[in-house]
Design a protein around this motif. Structure first.
Motif, PDB file in Angstrom:
ATOM      1  N   TYR A  35      50.450  -6.626  46.589  1.00  0.00           N
ATOM      2  CA  TYR A  35      49.928  -7.010  45.072  1.00  0.00           C
ATOM      3  C   TYR A  35      50.776  -7.636  44.410  1.00  0.00           C
ATOM      4  N   ARG A  36      51.889  -6.851  44.139  1.00  0.00           N
ATOM      5  CA  ARG A  36      53.127  -7.445  43.347  1.00  0.00           C
ATOM      6  C   ARG A  36      53.896  -8.605  43.788  1.00  0.00           C
ATOM      7  N   ARG A  37      54.077  -8.637  45.036  1.00  0.00           N
ATOM      8  CA  ARG A  37      54.350  -9.882  45.544  1.00  0.00           C
ATOM      9  C   ARG A  37      53.624 -11.029  45.496  1.00  0.00           C
ATOM     10  N   TRP A  38      52.521 -11.209  45.592  1.00  0.00           N
ATOM     11  CA  TRP A  38      51.638 -12.418  45.359  1.00  0.00           C
ATOM     12  C   TRP A  38      51.517 -12.429  43.970  1.00  0.00           C
ATOM     13  N   GLN A  39      51.498 -11.631  43.117  1.00  0.00           N
ATOM     14  CA  GLN A  39      51.376 -11.947  41.515  1.00  0.00           C
ATOM     15  C   GLN A  39      52.640 -12.413  41.102  1.00  0.00           C
ATOM     16  N   CYS A  40      53.829 -12.013  41.623  1.00  0.00           N
ATOM     17  CA  CYS A  40      54.969 -12.687  41.275  1.00  0.00           C
ATOM     18  C   CYS A  40      55.162 -13.981  41.688  1.00  0.00           C
ATOM     19  N   GLN A  41      54.736 -14.293  42.763  1.00  0.00           N
ATOM     20  CA  GLN A  41      54.453 -15.855  43.328  1.00  0.00           C
ATOM     21  C   GLN A  41      54.018 -16.677  42.119  1.00  0.00           C
ATOM     22  N   ILE A  42      52.832 -16.091  41.647  1.00  0.00           N
ATOM     23  CA  ILE A  42      52.337 -16.963  40.347  1.00  0.00           C
ATOM     24  C   ILE A  42      53.216 -16.901  39.025  1.00  0.00           C
ATOM     25  N   LEU A  43      53.716 -15.740  38.808  1.00  0.00           N
ATOM     26  CA  LEU A  43      54.382 -15.725  37.528  1.00  0.00           C
ATOM     27  C   LEU A  43      55.986 -16.535  37.719  1.00  0.00           C
ATOM     28  N   ASP A  44      56.390 -16.749  38.794  1.00  0.00           N
ATOM     29  CA  ASP A  44      57.648 -17.344  39.107  1.00  0.00           C
ATOM     30  C   ASP A  44      57.360 -18.789  38.927  1.00  0.00           C
ATOM     31  N   ALA A  45      56.438 -19.259  39.516  1.00  0.00           N
ATOM     32  CA  ALA A  45      55.640 -20.654  39.336  1.00  0.00           C
ATOM     33  C   ALA A  45      55.609 -20.958  37.879  1.00  0.00           C
ATOM     34  N   ALA A  46      54.945 -20.036  37.131  1.00  0.00           N
ATOM     35  CA  ALA A  46      54.839 -20.272  35.723  1.00  0.00           C
ATOM     36  C   ALA A  46      56.016 -20.118  34.803  1.00  0.00           C
ATOM     37  N   GLY A  47      56.937 -19.499  35.537  1.00  0.00           N
ATOM     38  CA  GLY A  47      58.225 -19.318  34.569  1.00  0.00           C
ATOM     39  C   GLY A  47      57.978 -18.030  33.530  1.00  0.00           C
ATOM     40  N   ILE A  48      57.004 -17.115  33.828  1.00  0.00           N
ATOM     41  CA  ILE A  48      56.817 -16.047  33.125  1.00  0.00           C
ATOM     42  C   ILE A  48      57.342 -14.555  33.613  1.00  0.00           C
ATOM     43  N   PRO A  49      58.220 -13.955  32.763  1.00  0.00           N
ATOM     44  CA  PRO A  49      58.823 -12.632  33.445  1.00  0.00           C
ATOM     45  C   PRO A  49      57.550 -11.595  33.747  1.00  0.00           C
ATOM     46  N   TYR A  50      57.632 -10.799  34.559  1.00  0.00           N
ATOM     47  CA  TYR A  50      56.530  -9.921  34.951  1.00  0.00           C
ATOM     48  C   TYR A  50      56.084  -9.043  33.776  1.00  0.00           C
ATOM     49  N   GLN A  51      57.075  -8.536  33.005  1.00  0.00           N
ATOM     50  CA  GLN A  51      56.902  -7.716  31.844  1.00  0.00           C
ATOM     51  C   GLN A  51      55.937  -8.514  31.122  1.00  0.00           C
ATOM     52  N   ARG A  52      55.612  -9.810  30.803  1.00  0.00           N
ATOM     53  CA  ARG A  52      54.936 -10.523  29.804  1.00  0.00           C
ATOM     54  C   ARG A  52      53.526 -11.136  30.739  1.00  0.00           C
ATOM     55  N   GLY A  53      53.742 -10.900  32.072  1.00  0.00           N
ATOM     56  CA  GLY A  53      52.563 -11.602  33.126  1.00  0.00           C
ATOM     57  C   GLY A  53      51.658 -10.687  33.614  1.00  0.00           C
ATOM     58  N   GLY A  54      51.931  -9.481  33.804  1.00  0.00           N
ATOM     59  CA  GLY A  54      50.954  -8.722  34.452  1.00  0.00           C
ATOM     60  C   GLY A  54      49.852  -8.399  33.860  1.00  0.00           C
TER      61      GLY A  54
END
Length: 355
Positions: A287-306
């Motif tokens: 779950y975290r890996r797929w979500q981080c693919q979105i956040l990395d593409a958006a340039g948003i850190p996980y702390q602000r994008g979960g």
């Protein structure tokens, strides 16, 4: 571990019996009461905090009150930290110095991300340990005291208090702006999963983010627990019913679904009422890996994008946030969902004097 004042008094009395004017049998009974372990219902004040949790707290509080699995795991993790920091002394040997020792150790410890633990994490574990320690003390009564404290074990005279942990009240660094949510939604197609018949990964994630934003639900109240049968029509009003078995506060919760929330659900296939709305039969790492693919593409850190960050965005911008988020007290909303932006927007609504 150094003996407590109760043991010291008994030892002093035994060594200097001539200083007290008591009959020998009375003095012997007094010495026994001060030096022998206090026992009650198979429990003793010589038990460690971990032993007391296993023997008394877990069956009589956690299980009896149907605490959820995450709460029990959090308490047990705090106990492991306690044993590592203090050596897990007997209940009668725990004093304020022991609690300060634990807090000092915790503050110097780093998390799995090689960063110091946040004050909120330290405070949470201290509150968990204080709850267990309080149950080893005397019974308590009062309208604001939880019912379980009326069944305290009475093994120690008075539980000591942990040092006060101050938690920062501004959550701005962890709260995204609306434009950041928009960036996340635009980049949902970067995720490689999950993939189901009739639903691409981007659609699944976009629907999940929009649903959380338009309802303020916790991730645990929708992901892998929400089924289509929980979406109901109540006198023309669409609602999402969260079962008391899955809701954090163990109470059924009804969330009204706006047209925007329903539009998010219409993006997903529905084949049967018993089907999960957002099925996810994979592990947390996936779950975290797929979500981080979105956040990395958006340039948003996980702390602000979960998803919890999106819930925080709702709490800091929505009027009457306590009711929307389902908090039992306003203090929870104030401590964890207050941001400078919220205060600023409130101040901007003030009428200005004319002069």
């Amino acid at each position: 571990m150094e003996k407590t004042k109760y043991r010291k008094l008994g030892d002093l009395l035994a060594e200097h019996l001539e200083l007290v004017n008591l009959r020998p049998e009375v003095a012997a009974a007094l010495i026994r009461s001060l030096t022998e372990p206090k026992e009650k219902n198979g429990l003793s004040d010589e038990m460690t905090l971990t032993e007391f949790y296993t023997a008394y707290y877990k069956p009589n509080v956690s299980v009896a009150n149907d605490r959820d699995k995450n709460t029990m795991e959090q308490r047990e993790r705090a106990l492991r930290y306690w044993a590592e920091a203090t050596g897990d002394p007997a209940l009668r040997d725990i004093d304020t110095a022991t609690l300060t020792q634990f807090v000092t150790w915790y503050r110097s410890r780093t998390s799995n991300r090689r960063r110091p633990h946040s004050p909120a994490s330290i405070r949470k574990d201290c509150m968990a340990l204080a709850s267990i320690l309080t149950m080893a003390g005397p019974k308590q009564f009062g309208s604001k005291i939880p019912p379980e404290y009326r069944n305290a074990a009475e093994l120690i005279p008075a539980p000591p208090a942990f040092p006060k942990i101050r938690v920062a009240k501004d959550v701005s660094p962890k709260t995204p702006r609306l434009r950041e949510l928009e960036a996340i939604l635009r980049n949902c197609d970067a995720a490689q999963g999950p993939r189901f018949d009739g639903c691409e990964p981007g659609t699944w994630w976009r629907a999940l983010y929009l649903f959380v934003y338009n309802t303020g639900v916790r991730r645990g109240d929708i992901l892998q627990v929400g089924r289509w049968e929980h979406v109901q029509d109540w006198d023309g009003q669409n609602v999402y019913v969260i079962s008391s078995r899955t809701e954090k506060e163990k109470m059924e919760k009804i969330i009204p679904l706006t047209k925007h929330a329903m539009e998010a659900l219409y993006m997903l296939p529905c084949n049967h009422p018993h089907d999960y709305i957002f099925p996810f039969p994979w592990c947390e790492t996936t779950y975290r890996r797929w979500q981080c693919q979105i956040l990395d593409a958006a340039g948003i850190p996980y702390q602000r994008g979960g998803l919890h960050a999106i819930r925080r965005l709702v709490g800091t911008t929505c009027p009457n946030a306590q009711k929307v988020l389902g908090h039992t007290t306003a203090e929870t909303t104030r401590l964890h969902y207050q941001s400078i932006a919220t205060v600023e927007s409130s101040l901007e609504t003030l009428r200005q004097p004319e002069f």
